[in-house]
Write a protein that holds these residues in place. Structure first.
Motif, mmCIF file in Angstrom:
data_model
loop_
_atom_site.group_PDB
_atom_site.id
_atom_site.type_symbol
_atom_site.label_atom_id
_atom_site.label_comp_id
_atom_site.label_asym_id
_atom_site.label_seq_id
_atom_site.Cartn_x
_atom_site.Cartn_y
_atom_site.Cartn_z
ATOM 1 N N LYS A 271 1.118 -1.246 0.094
ATOM 2 C CA LYS A 271 0.125 -0.045 0.108
ATOM 3 C C LYS A 271 0.924 1.341 -0.292
ATOM 4 O O LYS A 271 0.643 2.371 -0.293
ATOM 5 C CB LYS A 271 -0.813 -0.328 1.066
ATOM 6 C CG LYS A 271 -2.054 -0.913 1.198
ATOM 7 C CD LYS A 271 -3.573 -0.126 1.985
ATOM 8 C CE LYS A 271 -2.548 -0.492 4.045
ATOM 9 N NZ LYS A 271 -3.738 -0.349 4.909
ATOM 10 N N LEU A 272 2.109 1.668 0.746
ATOM 11 C CA LEU A 272 2.924 2.117 1.200
ATOM 12 C C LEU A 272 3.469 3.177 -0.616
ATOM 13 O O LEU A 272 3.789 4.022 -0.718
ATOM 14 C CB LEU A 272 4.058 2.110 2.259
ATOM 15 C CG LEU A 272 3.710 2.294 3.349
ATOM 16 C CD1 LEU A 272 4.934 2.366 3.949
ATOM 17 C CD2 LEU A 272 3.390 3.985 3.458
ATOM 18 N N ALA A 273 3.830 2.168 -1.039
ATOM 19 C CA ALA A 273 4.854 1.546 -2.538
ATOM 20 C C ALA A 273 3.847 2.283 -3.210
ATOM 21 O O ALA A 273 4.174 3.284 -4.143
ATOM 22 C CB ALA A 273 4.787 0.415 -2.697
ATOM 23 N N ALA A 274 2.410 1.763 -3.105
ATOM 24 C CA ALA A 274 1.053 2.874 -4.285
ATOM 25 C C ALA A 274 1.711 3.515 -3.744
ATOM 26 O O ALA A 274 1.362 5.202 -5.306
ATOM 27 C CB ALA A 274 0.484 1.079 -4.369
ATOM 28 N N GLY A 275 1.397 4.308 -2.161
ATOM 29 C CA GLY A 275 0.842 5.279 -2.031
ATOM 30 C C GLY A 275 2.589 6.814 -2.410
ATOM 31 O O GLY A 275 1.985 7.657 -3.263
ATOM 32 N N PHE A 276 3.348 6.070 -2.362
ATOM 33 C CA PHE A 276 4.613 6.854 -3.030
ATOM 34 C C PHE A 276 4.480 7.239 -4.393
ATOM 35 O O PHE A 276 5.021 8.293 -4.592
ATOM 36 C CB PHE A 276 5.761 5.759 -2.286
ATOM 37 C CG PHE A 276 6.174 5.672 -0.678
ATOM 38 C CD1 PHE A 276 5.760 6.685 0.218
ATOM 39 C CD2 PHE A 276 6.655 4.974 -0.633
ATOM 40 C CE1 PHE A 276 6.024 7.138 1.675
ATOM 41 C CE2 PHE A 276 6.895 4.597 0.711
ATOM 42 C CZ PHE A 276 6.691 5.742 1.473
ATOM 43 N N TYR A 286 11.351 2.119 -5.390
ATOM 44 C CA TYR A 286 12.310 0.465 -5.537
ATOM 45 C C TYR A 286 11.353 -0.811 -5.305
ATOM 46 O O TYR A 286 10.914 -0.231 -4.442
ATOM 47 C CB TYR A 286 13.104 0.749 -5.625
ATOM 48 C CG TYR A 286 14.419 1.717 -6.222
ATOM 49 C CD1 TYR A 286 15.332 1.146 -7.092
ATOM 50 C CD2 TYR A 286 14.793 2.218 -5.735
ATOM 51 C CE1 TYR A 286 16.047 2.032 -7.752
ATOM 52 C CE2 TYR A 286 15.408 3.749 -5.732
ATOM 53 C CZ TYR A 286 16.066 3.426 -6.926
ATOM 54 O OH TYR A 286 17.091 3.688 -8.237
ATOM 55 N N PRO A 287 11.537 -1.805 -6.302
ATOM 56 C CA PRO A 287 10.593 -2.895 -5.161
ATOM 57 C C PRO A 287 11.353 -3.407 -4.067
ATOM 58 O O PRO A 287 12.230 -3.503 -4.183
ATOM 59 C CB PRO A 287 10.404 -4.076 -6.517
ATOM 60 C CG PRO A 287 11.779 -3.401 -7.295
ATOM 61 C CD PRO A 287 12.193 -2.236 -7.515
ATOM 62 N N SER A 288 10.467 -3.715 -3.431
ATOM 63 C CA SER A 288 10.612 -4.434 -2.063
ATOM 64 C C SER A 288 10.812 -5.884 -1.867
ATOM 65 O O SER A 288 9.111 -6.420 -1.489
ATOM 66 C CB SER A 288 10.445 -3.451 -0.512
ATOM 67 O OG SER A 288 10.835 -4.235 0.515
ATOM 68 N N ILE A 293 10.702 0.211 2.599
ATOM 69 C CA ILE A 293 11.102 1.168 0.862
ATOM 70 C C ILE A 293 12.012 2.206 0.856
ATOM 71 O O ILE A 293 11.897 2.482 1.199
ATOM 72 C CB ILE A 293 9.639 1.268 1.397
ATOM 73 C CG1 ILE A 293 8.390 0.272 0.615
ATOM 74 C CG2 ILE A 293 9.533 1.733 -0.885
ATOM 75 C CD1 ILE A 293 7.535 0.919 0.050
ATOM 76 N N LEU A 294 12.731 1.119 -0.353
ATOM 77 C CA LEU A 294 13.541 2.590 -1.044
ATOM 78 C C LEU A 294 12.970 3.604 -1.991
ATOM 79 O O LEU A 294 12.732 3.059 -2.482
ATOM 80 C CB LEU A 294 15.059 2.046 -1.529
ATOM 81 C CG LEU A 294 16.151 2.876 -1.621
ATOM 82 C CD1 LEU A 294 16.766 3.413 -0.154
ATOM 83 C CD2 LEU A 294 16.715 1.979 -2.722
#
Ligand SMILES: *Cc1c(COP(=O)(O)O)cnc(C)c1O
Length: 350
Positions: A271-276, A286-288, A293-294
């Motif tokens: 969810k965070l990755a999508a938000g960022f 970057y995929p984690s 997450i980077l």
């Protein structure tokens, strides 16, 4: 050909380890007058007046069950950082031997090498944070004792391709250390089932991340019995204190809540990755495979400072090789993540 005797330092081969009172008498007795402990007791409700088991067998048997690895193949350290240090001291002659590190990666491999005066050869990861093969092979010489691979890698978050690690395990006659501190969050499976396959394999794991026990300082190394016996000789005799051994044992009975957290952390991570990815200041997510997450941003320092003002602390990794503009952000609780995203949405663009 891999030959442990050729890799070990001469002084370690010859080393007669410290023999503690608990090493010299095993078994049960009614009166213990062999260790200069306080026989009257301890000022705490628990009998901390007695030295702990130097080999932590109870904890190792429990871990053996959970991990599917025999207890004789497990070393426990005061954090995996101690395992890293003990490996240097067992294998690397100061000023002579070298190790290969693949930056950007976990900083302790370098610090521990420097403390032990071990030469570092750096072979950077490729731009997609994978092992860079011809240079890696070229860096190996007759004094190369260890190669450190962090997978999933800190601070980049990705797993290293399994076939590439296998390539090293098959072709390098020194020790391949695979640091799996974040393996519980990864799609890739652990290497600890391959110990019988590779005599040069050492896998590091820890109770500090997914297990939620960073304060207890319990790290694990999994390797052949021969390697484990050597590093046991080098470690301080009572390197895991009694309280940590007991609490870790208790914690290992709670595996179901830990597994539930891991599931939630992975969901939150995605969810965070999508938000960022929606944020204008974010150049790349970057995929984690880890619990962080980077994120490459337009202005790492500026964003970092504005988040600090909101009471939110992330890690500025923008000075690290291949990580220009990058922040490393640990996955928080759902509420924390919502707060983080909303703070990031309100950033003042520079
Ligand atoms: C956090 C971390 C460790 C953990 O070290 P402990 O000493 O066990 O707390 C080890 N390796 C990596 C890559 C880490 O990020």
């Amino acid at each position: 050909m891999f030959n442990l005797d050729n890799l070990l330092r001469e002084n370690i081969k010859r080393l007669v380890p410290y023999s503690s009172a608990r090493d010299e008498f095993k078994g049960e007795a009614s009166i213990y007058l062999d260790a200069n402990e306080n026989s009257f007791g301890s000022p705490l409700p628990v009998a901390y007046n007695r030295y702990p088991d130097p080999m932590q067998w109870k904890l190792k048997y429990k871990l053996a069950e959970i991990k599917g690895v025999p207890p004789q193949n497990i070393f426990l350290g005061n954090g995996s950082d101690e395992a890293i240090d003990v490996l240097y001291r067992a294998f690397c002659n100061p000023g002579v031997d070298n190790v290969i590190l693949c930056p950007p990666t976990y900083g302790m491999y370098e610090v521990s090498a420097n403390i032990n005066d071990v030469v570092i050869r750096k072979v950077s990861l490729t731009p997609d944070f994978q092992l860079d093969f011809p240079p890696l092979q070229q860096a190996i010489d007759e004094h190369t004792k260890m190669i450190f691979i962090c997978s999933p890698n800190n601070p980049t978050g990705n797993s290293i391709h399994r076939e590439d690690i296998e390539m090293l395990l098959n072709n390098f006659d020194g020790i391949v250390v695979i640091d799996e501190a974040y393996i519980n969050f990864a799609r890739q499976k652990t290497f600890i089932q391959e110990l019988t396959e590779y005599p040069n394999l050492v896998v590091l794991q820890t109770l500090s991340k997914a297990w939620g026990l960073a304060a207890l300082r319990v790290g694990m190394a999994f390797a052949s019995e021969e390697i484990i016996n050597v590093i046991n000789k080098v470690k301080p005799p009572y390197n895991i204190n009694q309280a940590a051994q007991e609490l870790a044992l208790q914690a290992l009975d709670n595996i179901s809540s830990v597994n539930e957290w891991i599931r939630e952390i992975v969901i939150e991570r995605d969810k965070l990755a999508a938000g960022f990815a929606q944020l204008p200041q974010v150049v790349k997510v970057y995929p984690s495979d880890a619990n962080f997450i980077l994120v490459k941003t337009t202005d790492a320092k500026g964003i970092y400072n504005q988040l600090v003002e909101q009471g939110i602390i992330v890690r500025d990794r923008s000075k690290v090789e291949l990580c220009a503009g990058c922040l490393r952000i640990t996955v928080g609780t759902p509420t924390e993540n919502i707060e983080l995203l909303s703070a990031m949405q309100q950033l003042v663009l520079s």
